[in-house]
Every structure is written in structure tokens, then in C-alpha cells.
Scaffold this motif. Structure first.
Motif, PDB file in Angstrom:
ATOM      1  N   ALA A  27       0.745  -1.169  -0.013  1.00  0.00           N
ATOM      2  CA  ALA A  27       0.106  -0.001   0.052  1.00  0.00           C
ATOM      3  C   ALA A  27       0.723   1.339   0.053  1.00  0.00           C
ATOM      4  CB  ALA A  27      -0.768   0.051   1.232  1.00  0.00           C
ATOM      5  N   GLY A  28       0.446   2.204  -0.833  1.00  0.00           N
ATOM      6  CA  GLY A  28       1.383   3.503  -0.796  1.00  0.00           C
ATOM      7  C   GLY A  28       0.528   4.361  -1.820  1.00  0.00           C
ATOM      8  N   ASP A  29       1.082   5.621  -1.711  1.00  0.00           N
ATOM      9  CA  ASP A  29       0.281   6.763  -2.369  1.00  0.00           C
ATOM     10  C   ASP A  29       1.252   7.769  -3.224  1.00  0.00           C
ATOM     11  OD1 ASP A  29       1.812   7.917   0.347  1.00  0.00           O
ATOM     12  OD2 ASP A  29       0.892   9.695  -0.416  1.00  0.00           O
ATOM     13  N   SER A  30       2.511   7.617  -3.327  1.00  0.00           N
ATOM     14  CA  SER A  30       3.245   8.284  -4.302  1.00  0.00           C
ATOM     15  C   SER A  30       4.309   7.788  -4.981  1.00  0.00           C
ATOM     16  CB  SER A  30       4.246   9.251  -3.257  1.00  0.00           C
ATOM     17  OG  SER A  30       5.392   8.302  -2.669  1.00  0.00           O
ATOM     18  N   THR A  31       4.418   8.298  -5.979  1.00  0.00           N
ATOM     19  CA  THR A  31       5.501   7.698  -7.186  1.00  0.00           C
ATOM     20  C   THR A  31       6.745   6.931  -6.482  1.00  0.00           C
ATOM     21  OG1 THR A  31       6.687   9.858  -7.486  1.00  0.00           O
ATOM     22  CG2 THR A  31       4.764   9.345  -8.683  1.00  0.00           C
ATOM     23  N   ILE A  32       7.385   7.498  -5.231  1.00  0.00           N
ATOM     24  CA  ILE A  32       8.288   6.856  -4.548  1.00  0.00           C
ATOM     25  C   ILE A  32       7.991   5.319  -4.154  1.00  0.00           C
ATOM     26  CG2 ILE A  32       9.987   6.640  -2.614  1.00  0.00           C
ATOM     27  CD1 ILE A  32       9.905   9.738  -2.764  1.00  0.00           C
TER      28      ILE A  32
END
Length: 251
Positions: A197-202
Motif C-alpha cells: 500500500a502506498g500513495d506516491s511515485t516513490i
């Protein structure tokens, strides 16, 4: 029962800053005595009572010191990976073998990072210029409008991945990624179902490595992994993450 391992980003994925605090949120981070980070009561409750076959592994770009400021619900994790994948912490202790292996990649590019730090240090448009845990270079712009200026100047560096996130810009060795960290972690988890789960391009390298990715709508056109749950609402992405995780446990 099949094991589920969820590797999750923290900021804007499981926790949010004081700027987005809502009634009923629980403080999980203090900075110089001030309340800095929050988690919804629902997310806190779910993380406190994860099913026995679920292991949460926080996987963050934060430094070790920044991660250690966060007080996640007691007992919800035993392993965490910080510094964009470079440092594995097990029961509060850094895994030296893991760190030494990743540091080799950073050491190869340290002369360039040191050169950039010297060049950027003292720039009045920057609040922070720092090499983090001997692994990557990080700067924080004094105003959001300065980000594009620094990206235009430094974004074309061929040896470092230069990635913006809000007012922050990360200069990352290409071999130190959340994706490589998750792949390495998964090697010891034969048969486990891997969720990220993640929210950014990184977070994209990590999301690509997972059996199932949980993302906000903004990442939908950027992610190649077809196995995904996409948050399209205006509510709490963190609650969507834990709800999706628990739904996967029932499958």
C-alpha cells in the motif's frame, strides 16, 4: 491458513499530518513535544487486532530517527524497513547484514551526493539539506513553488533518481528502492500473499512487486501491476487500506 504480508508506506497511507487532523483521530507522532502525526481511530483499532496470519511491515522513506518517532499500535508489527528500503529493523534492532548490503550501493554514489550537498547547503530557498542514514540525499524547499525550480535544475541527473514529494526532493541511488526491499523481504516468505500500500511515485517500485497493490486514484495510470484496489473516494485512504486488507483475509 495462508500468510498475508502487507508492506505499507506510512505518511499519507497509514498516518497523516496534523494539518489533516479530524475529530477522533489519535496522535501517533510527537515532534519537539508538538503533535505531528495522526491515525484514525478505525485504523488504529484494526492494526491493534490484525488476524494471526497477517504481518504488517511498515516500509517508509523516513530515516530511522523519523520512524522511531511514530508510535504505531502496540504489537502490530515486529519488522519495519526505513530509509527507502535501506535499513531493516527487527524487534527494534537494525539488521546489519541488510544495511551493509544496501550501503554498498550508496557508497558508490556518495561522492556525487556529497558534492550536491555542498552545492545546495546554505541555499536560502531550502529549509533542509541532508544525507539521510548515509543512504540518500534529501532537500526540503522553503516554498512549494521552489520545487519545480530545483527539479528543472537537478531532475536530469543520470546517476541518481531525483523524485519530488510535496516540498521535498529525494536524490536516491537507483539500487535503493522500496521495490528491491520488498522483493528481498519476500524471498524469505515462501507461499505468502504479498500486499503493498502506498500513495506516491516513490512507492511505485514496491507496488509493482506485490501480488496486490492498494493505491489512490492518482497512481492508477502510473501503475503497471494489474492486481490493484483503487481508492476513488474523498474519505480516509488509510481506512480504505485496512478495509481492503481485511477483505483479502476473507478470500
Amino acid at each position: 491458513m495462508r500468510k498475508i504480508l502487507i508492506a505499507s508506506d506510512l505518511d499519507n497511507t497509514l498516518i497523516h499530518s496534523y494539518k489533516h487532523r479530524r475529530e477522533g483521530d489519535i496522535c501517533v507522532e510527537l515532534l519537539n513535544g508538538a503533535e505531528q502525526g495522526f491515525m484514525s481511530a478505525k485504523v488504529c483499532s484494526h492494526l491493534s487486532s490484525l488476524p494471526e496470519n497477517v504481518e504488517l511491515v511498515p516500509l517508509t522513506t523516513r530515516s530511522v530517527a523519523q520512524f522511531e518517532r511514530i508510535q504505531l499500535p502496540e504489537g502490530c508489527y515486529t519488522r519495519a524497513i526505513t530509509t527507502n528500503g535501506a535499513i531493516l529493523i527487527e524487534n527494534g534492532i537494525q539488521n546489519e547484514e541488510w544495511r551493509n548490503r544496501e550501503k554498498r550501493y550508496a557508497d558508490e554514489l556518495m561522492p556525487l551526493m556529497e558534492k550536491l550537498r555542498a552545492e545546495l547547503d546554505g541555499n536560502e530557498k531550502l529549509n533542509v539539506v541532508r544525507i539521510v542514514d548515509e543512504m540518500y540525499l534529501y532537500i526540503s524547499c522553503a516554498k512549494p513553488e521552489y520545487v519545480d525550480e530545483f527539479m528543472d535544475r537537478y531532475g536530469k541527473l543520470t546517476e541518481l533518481d531525483v523524485m519530488p514529494s510535496g516540498r521535498k526532493i529525494y536524490f536516491l541511488p537507483p539500487d535503493i528502492t522500496k521495490g528491491r526491499a520488498l522483493k528481498r523481504l519476500a524471498q524469505g516468505e515462501s507461499g505468502a500473499f504479498i500486499i503493498a500500500a502506498g500513495d506516491s511515485t516513490i512507492d511505485l517500485p514496491m507496488l509493482e512487486e506485490a501480488d496486490h497493490a492498494i493505491i489512490p486514484e492518482a497512481l492508477d495510470p502510473l501503475l503497471k501491476n494489474p492486481n490493484r484496489s483503487v481508492f476513488k473516494g474523498d474519505g480516509d485512504f488509510a481506512e480504505f487500506v485496512v478495509d481492503t486488507l481485511l477483505d483479502k483475509c476473507k478470500e
